[in-house]
Design an enzyme around this catalytic site. Structure first.
Site, mmCIF file in Angstrom:
data_model
loop_
_atom_site.group_PDB
_atom_site.id
_atom_site.type_symbol
_atom_site.label_atom_id
_atom_site.label_comp_id
_atom_site.label_asym_id
_atom_site.label_seq_id
_atom_site.Cartn_x
_atom_site.Cartn_y
_atom_site.Cartn_z
ATOM 1 N N GLY A 13 0.834 -1.195 0.000
ATOM 2 C CA GLY A 13 0.000 0.000 0.000
ATOM 3 C C GLY A 13 0.865 1.240 0.000
ATOM 4 O O GLY A 13 2.014 1.201 0.429
ATOM 5 N N GLN A 30 3.161 9.886 1.293
ATOM 6 C CA GLN A 30 4.458 9.236 1.116
ATOM 7 C C GLN A 30 5.181 9.684 -0.143
ATOM 8 O O GLN A 30 6.384 9.462 -0.277
ATOM 9 C CB GLN A 30 4.301 7.712 1.117
ATOM 10 C CG GLN A 30 3.887 7.175 2.487
ATOM 11 C CD GLN A 30 3.706 5.669 2.451
ATOM 12 O OE1 GLN A 30 2.656 5.190 2.056
ATOM 13 N NE2 GLN A 30 4.713 4.934 2.859
ATOM 14 N N CYS A 36 6.901 -0.471 6.772
ATOM 15 C CA CYS A 36 6.436 0.674 5.994
ATOM 16 C C CYS A 36 7.548 1.127 5.060
ATOM 17 O O CYS A 36 8.712 1.171 5.460
ATOM 18 C CB CYS A 36 6.067 1.803 6.949
ATOM 19 S SG CYS A 36 5.529 3.303 6.125
ATOM 20 N N LEU A 37 7.195 1.468 3.825
ATOM 21 C CA LEU A 37 8.183 1.930 2.850
ATOM 22 C C LEU A 37 8.858 3.226 3.316
ATOM 23 O O LEU A 37 9.962 3.537 2.889
ATOM 24 C CB LEU A 37 7.527 2.139 1.475
ATOM 25 C CG LEU A 37 7.015 0.873 0.776
ATOM 26 C CD1 LEU A 37 6.198 1.244 -0.454
ATOM 27 C CD2 LEU A 37 8.157 -0.057 0.403
ATOM 28 N N HIS A 81 -3.416 0.968 7.973
ATOM 29 C CA HIS A 81 -2.067 1.544 7.954
ATOM 30 C C HIS A 81 -2.029 2.766 7.020
ATOM 31 O O HIS A 81 -1.510 3.822 7.389
ATOM 32 C CB HIS A 81 -1.091 0.453 7.499
ATOM 33 C CG HIS A 81 0.329 0.896 7.323
ATOM 34 N ND1 HIS A 81 1.365 0.398 8.080
ATOM 35 C CD2 HIS A 81 0.898 1.782 6.452
ATOM 36 C CE1 HIS A 81 2.501 0.968 7.695
ATOM 37 N NE2 HIS A 81 2.248 1.800 6.705
ATOM 38 N N GLU A 82 -2.611 2.625 5.833
ATOM 39 C CA GLU A 82 -2.587 3.726 4.851
ATOM 40 C C GLU A 82 -3.459 4.898 5.315
ATOM 41 O O GLU A 82 -3.103 6.059 5.131
ATOM 42 C CB GLU A 82 -3.045 3.241 3.472
ATOM 43 C CG GLU A 82 -2.188 2.138 2.851
ATOM 44 C CD GLU A 82 -0.704 2.378 2.923
ATOM 45 O OE1 GLU A 82 -0.270 3.539 2.834
ATOM 46 O OE2 GLU A 82 0.051 1.386 3.094
ATOM 47 N N HIS A 132 -1.609 7.055 7.592
ATOM 48 C CA HIS A 132 -0.700 7.971 6.894
ATOM 49 C C HIS A 132 -1.417 9.279 6.572
ATOM 50 O O HIS A 132 -0.836 10.357 6.695
ATOM 51 C CB HIS A 132 -0.214 7.360 5.569
ATOM 52 C CG HIS A 132 1.003 6.492 5.705
ATOM 53 N ND1 HIS A 132 2.198 6.961 6.183
ATOM 54 C CD2 HIS A 132 1.222 5.190 5.400
ATOM 55 C CE1 HIS A 132 3.104 5.987 6.177
ATOM 56 N NE2 HIS A 132 2.529 4.883 5.706
#
Ligand code: ZN
Length: 153
Positions: free
Chosen positions: A46, A51, A89-90, A131-132, A135
């Protein structure tokens, strides 16, 4: 379509609240395309607009079947269950930890075709969505990592 650099922890954009998309237009289309191509390139599950430095309430996920799905102005209507699982997480390289999340979420969101959708997601997809969504509110998984009680003998 372009692969965008992913912002890393410490960048204030990751701690900022994203704004609702007022009108779905070609800018939104470009944003979704960039999110999708970046997610594919980085082999993530995701990716949220913050991000890649855009403060709009948009994220994309890769579904279990490989299909990519965009969520515009997503809102959680209902949550069910609770499960602790490891997350990464990226934007937070080389770190992971156990995070409690609802096992099932009912969501309302818009798509690029400006359709309003209500749908239920469960298990890993539900985790990625929560999670997204965090963000978009400037929250990172590291804020929610819990210390598992260590067994005592
Ligand atoms: Zn993340």
């Amino acid at each position: 379509m372009a692969v965008m650099p992913v912002r890393k922890i410490g960048d204030p954009v990751l701690r900022s609240k994203a704004q609702p998309v007022k009108e779905i237009n070609t800018k939104t289309e470009n944003l979704v395309e960039n999110l999708k191509s970046t997610l594919v390139e980085l082999e993530g599950l995701g990716l949220a607009a913050n991000q890649i430095g855009v403060l709009q309430r948009v994220f994309v996920i890769k579904r279990n079947n490989g299909e990519m799905l965009e969520f515009i102005n997503p809102e959680i209507l209902q949550k069910e269950g609770n499960k602790i699982d490891r997350e990464g997480c990226l934007s937070v390289p080389e770190r992971e930890g156990p995070v409690p999340r609802a096992e099932k979420v009912k969501l309302r969101y818009q798509t690029l075709t400006d359709e309003e959708v209500e749908a239920v997601f469960s298990d890993l997809e539900a985790r990625v969505i929560q999670h997204e969504l965090d963000h978009l509110d400037g929250v990172l998984f590291v804020d929610k990592v819990i210390d598992l009680p260590t067994a005592s003998y």
